[in-house]
Design an enzyme around this catalytic site. Structure first.
Site, PDB file in Angstrom:
ATOM      1  N   HIS A  69       0.854  -1.191   0.000  1.00 18.42           N
ATOM      2  CA  HIS A  69       0.000   0.000   0.000  1.00 18.42           C
ATOM      3  C   HIS A  69       0.881   1.229   0.000  1.00 18.42           C
ATOM      4  O   HIS A  69       2.111   1.130   0.050  1.00 18.42           O
ATOM      5  CB  HIS A  69      -0.978  -0.001   1.180  1.00 18.42           C
ATOM      6  CG  HIS A  69      -0.341   0.063   2.523  1.00 18.42           C
ATOM      7  ND1 HIS A  69       0.380  -0.987   3.057  1.00 18.42           N
ATOM      8  CD2 HIS A  69      -0.303   1.047   3.462  1.00 18.42           C
ATOM      9  CE1 HIS A  69       0.818  -0.659   4.249  1.00 18.42           C
ATOM     10  NE2 HIS A  69       0.423   0.569   4.523  1.00 18.42           N
ATOM     11  N   HIS A  71       1.666   3.810   2.021  1.00 17.18           N
ATOM     12  CA  HIS A  71       2.321   4.492   3.141  1.00 17.18           C
ATOM     13  C   HIS A  71       3.846   4.457   3.019  1.00 17.18           C
ATOM     14  O   HIS A  71       4.430   3.450   2.626  1.00 17.18           O
ATOM     15  CB  HIS A  71       1.871   3.884   4.467  1.00 17.18           C
ATOM     16  CG  HIS A  71       0.470   4.280   4.839  1.00 17.18           C
ATOM     17  ND1 HIS A  71      -0.322   3.537   5.692  1.00 17.18           N
ATOM     18  CD2 HIS A  71      -0.292   5.345   4.462  1.00 17.18           C
ATOM     19  CE1 HIS A  71      -1.506   4.136   5.831  1.00 17.18           C
ATOM     20  NE2 HIS A  71      -1.503   5.227   5.094  1.00 17.18           N
ATOM     21  N   ASP A  73       6.363   4.211   5.006  1.00 20.33           N
ATOM     22  CA  ASP A  73       7.242   3.250   5.675  1.00 20.33           C
ATOM     23  C   ASP A  73       7.353   1.953   4.886  1.00 20.33           C
ATOM     24  O   ASP A  73       8.178   1.101   5.197  1.00 20.33           O
ATOM     25  CB  ASP A  73       6.768   2.972   7.101  1.00 20.33           C
ATOM     26  CG  ASP A  73       5.343   2.467   7.182  1.00 20.33           C
ATOM     27  OD1 ASP A  73       4.463   3.101   6.587  1.00 20.33           O
ATOM     28  OD2 ASP A  73       5.095   1.447   7.852  1.00 20.33           O
ATOM     29  N   HIS A  74       6.558   1.814   3.835  1.00 14.72           N
ATOM     30  CA  HIS A  74       6.623   0.659   2.930  1.00 14.72           C
ATOM     31  C   HIS A  74       7.249   1.038   1.583  1.00 14.72           C
ATOM     32  O   HIS A  74       7.944   0.235   0.978  1.00 14.72           O
ATOM     33  CB  HIS A  74       5.225   0.091   2.692  1.00 14.72           C
ATOM     34  CG  HIS A  74       4.551  -0.375   3.928  1.00 14.72           C
ATOM     35  ND1 HIS A  74       4.384  -1.710   4.234  1.00 14.72           N
ATOM     36  CD2 HIS A  74       4.021   0.308   4.975  1.00 14.72           C
ATOM     37  CE1 HIS A  74       3.779  -1.823   5.404  1.00 14.72           C
ATOM     38  NE2 HIS A  74       3.555  -0.604   5.874  1.00 14.72           N
TER      39      HIS A  74
END
Length: 261
Positions: A69, A71, A73-74
């Site tokens: 997804h 966000h 942090d990914h």
């Protein structure tokens, strides 16, 4: 740390209340294969983690970089990893896609099967945490990568209004079809069976909704998300008030969708 010989996990050193121990990056591919798929390469600015991923890839080529997804942090390290490997970046949201050296790159699609590294990786569109969230089913390993849809500890948030509680509950019900699968989350530890974790999530969400119904009955249907969050959490939550307001807004919107408000 390896989960199996075909699935490796490396945890980025970005711990927080939202990321738990850090973001789990997965490398998918059998050791006798010449290529690997990287899932959720982690946040921007963590050079040590990017180096660890590249070191684990070794002499293999990176077929694709997948993000569960949008966000950061990914996705934050995705462009840097693409630049180093030439691999395309793909997510369900077209804005997350990066061509790398591959020309035009299509976004991930519901039901798509990616054949790489000796594995079949099936894309499940699982909205709720965000509208573009996906899980990745690997039947040969009886494993489901759940992204932030189901975490290894605690519960995930619904990033309302992009994610909705209505969609999230539908997603959790769908994931019960994979109850016997090993659960590999983007944050927190793995679980040998997905089903018990999802069941706890469902019970938690429905219990919270019952509490919202009680508060609406007591205080009236004109409760704002901010008022509901204060009644629900009364400053006891370690989560930022902005997030508790999002949670409350998602709960109220779900009750509206059911015709209860």
């Amino acid at each position: 740390m390896s989960t199996t010989t075909a699935i490796q996990v490396l945890t980025c050193d970005n711990p927080s209340p939202m990321t738990l121990e850090g973001t789990n990056t997965y490398l998918l591919g059998r050791p006798d294969q010449a290529e690997v798929v990287v899932v959720d390469p982690g946040p921007d600015g963590h050079k040590e983690h990017l180096h660890a991923v590249l070191e684990s890839v070794g002499d293999r080529s990176v077929a694709e970089i997948l993000v569960t997804h949008r966000h950061g942090d990914h996705t934050g390290a995705a462009k840097a990893l693409s630049a180093r490997t030439g691999a395309p970046v793909r997510g369900f949201d077209p804005d997350q896609c990066v061509a790398g050296g591959q020309g035009i790159v299509l976004p991930l699609a519901e039901g798509e099967k990616i054949l790489a590294g000796g594995l079949s990786i099936e894309v499940l569109h699982t909205p709720g945490h965000t509208g573009d969230s996906v899980c990745l089913w690997i039947p040969e390993e009886n494993a489901l990568l759940t992204g932030d849809t189901v975490l290894g500890r605690g519960t995930t948030m619904v990033d309302f209004p992009d994610g909705t509680l209505t969609e999230y509950l539908q997603t959790l019900e769908r994931l019960m079809d994979y109850a016997q699968a090993r659960m590999l989350p983007a944050h927190g530890p793995a679980h040998e069976q997905l089903g018990p974790v999802v069941q706890r999530y469902l019970e938690h969400r429905h219990s919270r909704l019952d509490r919202v119904r009680e508060l609406v009955a007591e205080h009236g249907q004109d409760l704002s998300p901010e008022q509901l969050a204060e009644l629900m959490y009364a400053g006891r939550s370690p989560i930022h008030p902005h997030i508790t307001h999002q949670i409350a807004a998602a709960q109220l919107e779900h009750l509206r969708s059911l015709g209860e408000l």
